[in-house]
Design a protein around this motif. Structure first.
Motif, PDB file in Angstrom:
ATOM      1  N   LEU A 196       8.715   0.518  -5.233  1.00 56.36           N
ATOM      2  CA  LEU A 196      10.131   0.139  -5.324  1.00 56.36           C
ATOM      3  C   LEU A 196      10.801   0.846  -6.501  1.00 56.36           C
ATOM      4  O   LEU A 196      12.011   1.074  -6.490  1.00 56.36           O
ATOM      5  N   ILE A 198       0.307  -4.995  -5.510  1.00 56.97           N
ATOM      6  CA  ILE A 198       0.064  -6.133  -4.616  1.00 56.97           C
ATOM      7  C   ILE A 198      -1.443  -6.343  -4.439  1.00 56.97           C
ATOM      8  O   ILE A 198      -1.935  -7.480  -4.477  1.00 56.97           O
ATOM      9  N   VAL A 205      -4.830   7.006  -6.169  1.00 61.17           N
ATOM     10  CA  VAL A 205      -3.985   8.194  -5.989  1.00 61.17           C
ATOM     11  C   VAL A 205      -2.540   7.894  -6.396  1.00 61.17           C
ATOM     12  O   VAL A 205      -2.140   6.729  -6.474  1.00 61.17           O
ATOM     13  N   ILE A 228      -4.318  -3.114   2.523  1.00 67.60           N
ATOM     14  CA  ILE A 228      -3.135  -2.976   1.654  1.00 67.60           C
ATOM     15  C   ILE A 228      -2.866  -1.517   1.283  1.00 67.60           C
ATOM     16  O   ILE A 228      -1.734  -1.152   0.966  1.00 67.60           O
ATOM     17  N   GLY A 243      -3.584  -1.359  -6.569  1.00 70.08           N
ATOM     18  CA  GLY A 243      -2.129  -1.298  -6.690  1.00 70.08           C
ATOM     19  C   GLY A 243      -1.552  -2.640  -7.107  1.00 70.08           C
ATOM     20  O   GLY A 243      -2.295  -3.608  -7.347  1.00 70.08           O
ATOM     21  N   ALA A 246      -8.436   6.806   4.880  1.00 70.49           N
ATOM     22  CA  ALA A 246      -8.111   7.812   5.902  1.00 70.49           C
ATOM     23  C   ALA A 246      -9.339   8.600   6.359  1.00 70.49           C
ATOM     24  O   ALA A 246      -9.232   9.483   7.210  1.00 70.49           O
ATOM     25  N   ILE A 294      -2.769   7.899   6.154  1.00 68.70           N
ATOM     26  CA  ILE A 294      -3.132   6.801   5.240  1.00 68.70           C
ATOM     27  C   ILE A 294      -2.557   5.476   5.732  1.00 68.70           C
ATOM     28  O   ILE A 294      -3.283   4.486   5.873  1.00 68.70           O
ATOM     29  N   GLY A 305      -6.761  -0.643  -1.108  1.00 67.74           N
ATOM     30  CA  GLY A 305      -5.590  -0.483  -1.978  1.00 67.74           C
ATOM     31  C   GLY A 305      -5.520  -1.582  -3.028  1.00 67.74           C
ATOM     32  O   GLY A 305      -4.440  -1.940  -3.499  1.00 67.74           O
TER      33      GLY A 305
END
Ligand SMILES: NC(=O)c1ccc[n+]([C@@H]2O[C@H](COP(=O)([O-])OP(=O)(O)OC[C@H]3O[C@@H](n4cnc5c(N)ncnc54)[C@H](O)[C@@H]3O)[C@@H](O)[C@H]2O)c1
Length: 303
Positions: free
Chosen positions: A201, A19, A41, A98, A17, A73, A121, A14
């Motif tokens: 968020l 973070i 994604v 992450i 993204g 996944a 996931i 991840g």
């Protein structure tokens, strides 16, 4: 190159993204060689993957980063991420899990496919990547570090997105089991519950003045502030730290509690259902956990 991760090889899932990107740059700045994984994604994990996301990040970081566009996944893809680290850099020292997805669907409206995607996931993905990494850690000897990403939406509570909470709470059990079960191999596992402004968020509705005020606070939370903790937990200076849950919100870092019995009541003759109602529940009620969400516990503005 110096830095607390100098000579270490880290797989970050991840990483494309908000973070993940911050953690990848921070790990590189601390001297790590990195596999940056991201499937590219949408925020809920539904929809087409974008295989350019991981590649663009790896190019930005430079020659000590290589890209991986597999899905956490998928068991074969998870093994391939680890193999990529070993083929390219010769070993693997740490994994930072992450990759995650969210949809703010209330529990009574969650479709089965949406539930399964979240668990696949957020939870199974963390397991599959950890599982592949653990095989490598044991084969090469010398231990390894795993950092998982959980959420206060699970640890404390949220207003209903149960598929996300269940997956993120599952990650806590996964991490704790790895910490206890693989201690003798020098393998450590910890969780971080981050609070950082991202497209996740940005899903929080601003439909009341109270919520709009809260979102304004959330906008102040910087993903870069999560990175030192994630990187620090992979370093040798954290060699004795395992099985813990941390939270981070800008310049505040917290150690979170884990469930332990806090009050008990004993009856040598055993309990009846009536006795539970008349005696047990009133006796324990002083220690009940209030039905509150994250904002009911983190009541002060971020520092
Ligand atoms: N931002 C917050 O305040 C917050 C709070 C609690 C928990 N978290 C957790 O922190 C992590 C990072 O969140 P973020 O805010 O940066 O979100 P983000 O949406 O910006 O990043 C998540 C990344 O994971 C990738 N991803 C999704 N499914 C994947 C898969 N199957 N395989 C590989 N990559 C996949 C996405 O493409 C995306 O780039 C997530 O696990 C999230 O649940 C974030």
């Amino acid at each position: 190159m110096g830095g607390i991760l100098s000579g270490k090889v880290v797989l970050i899932t991840g990483a494309g993204g908000a973070i993940g990107r911050a953690v990848a740059h921070a790990a590189a700045a601390e001297g790590a060689s990195i596999v940056v994984n991201d499937l590219g994604v949408p925020v809920d994990g539904a929809g087409a993957a974008d295989d350019s996301v991981a590649g663009a990040l790896a190019r930005q970081i430079g020659p000590r980063a290589i890209a991986d566009g597999g899905s956490v996944a998928d068991a074969a893809a998870a093994r391939a991420m680890v193999r990529r680290a070993v083929d390219h850099f010769g070993r693997l020292d740490a994994v930072i899990n992450i990759a995650g997805v969210i949809s703010l669907t209330k529990v009574h409206r969650i479709a089965e496919a949406e539930w399964r995607r979240s668990i696949d996931i957020n939870l199974t993905g963390a397991f599959l990547v950890s599982r592949a990494a653990i095989d490598q850690f044991i084969a090469q000897g010398g231990g390894g570090a795993i950092v998982h990403f959980t959420s206060t939406a699970a640890l404390i509570g949220n207003w209903g997105f149960a598929h996300y909470a269940a997956g993120k709470m599952g990650v806590v059990g996964l991490s704790r089991s790895i910490a206890l079960g693989l201690r003798r191999h020098g393998i450590r596992s910890n969780c971080i519950a981050p609070m950082a402004w991202s497209r996740m968020l940005a899903l929080v509705p601003e439909d009341t003045p109270e919520r709009a005020g809260r979102v304004e606070q959330l906008r102040q939370l910087k993903p870069e502030k999560v990175a030192p903790l994630a990187v620090g937990l992979c370093a040798d200076t954290a060699a004795d730290v395992s099985g813990q849950i941390f939270a981070v919100r800008n310049d505040e870092i917290f150690i979170m509690s884990q469930p332990r019995p806090i009050r008990g009541i004993h009856n040598g003759d055993g309990w009846t259902p009536e006795g539970v109602g008349s005696t047990v529940l009133p006796a324990l009620s002083g220690s009940f956990t209030p039905l509150e969400a994250t904002e009911g516990v983190f009541t002060w503005p971020p520092l």
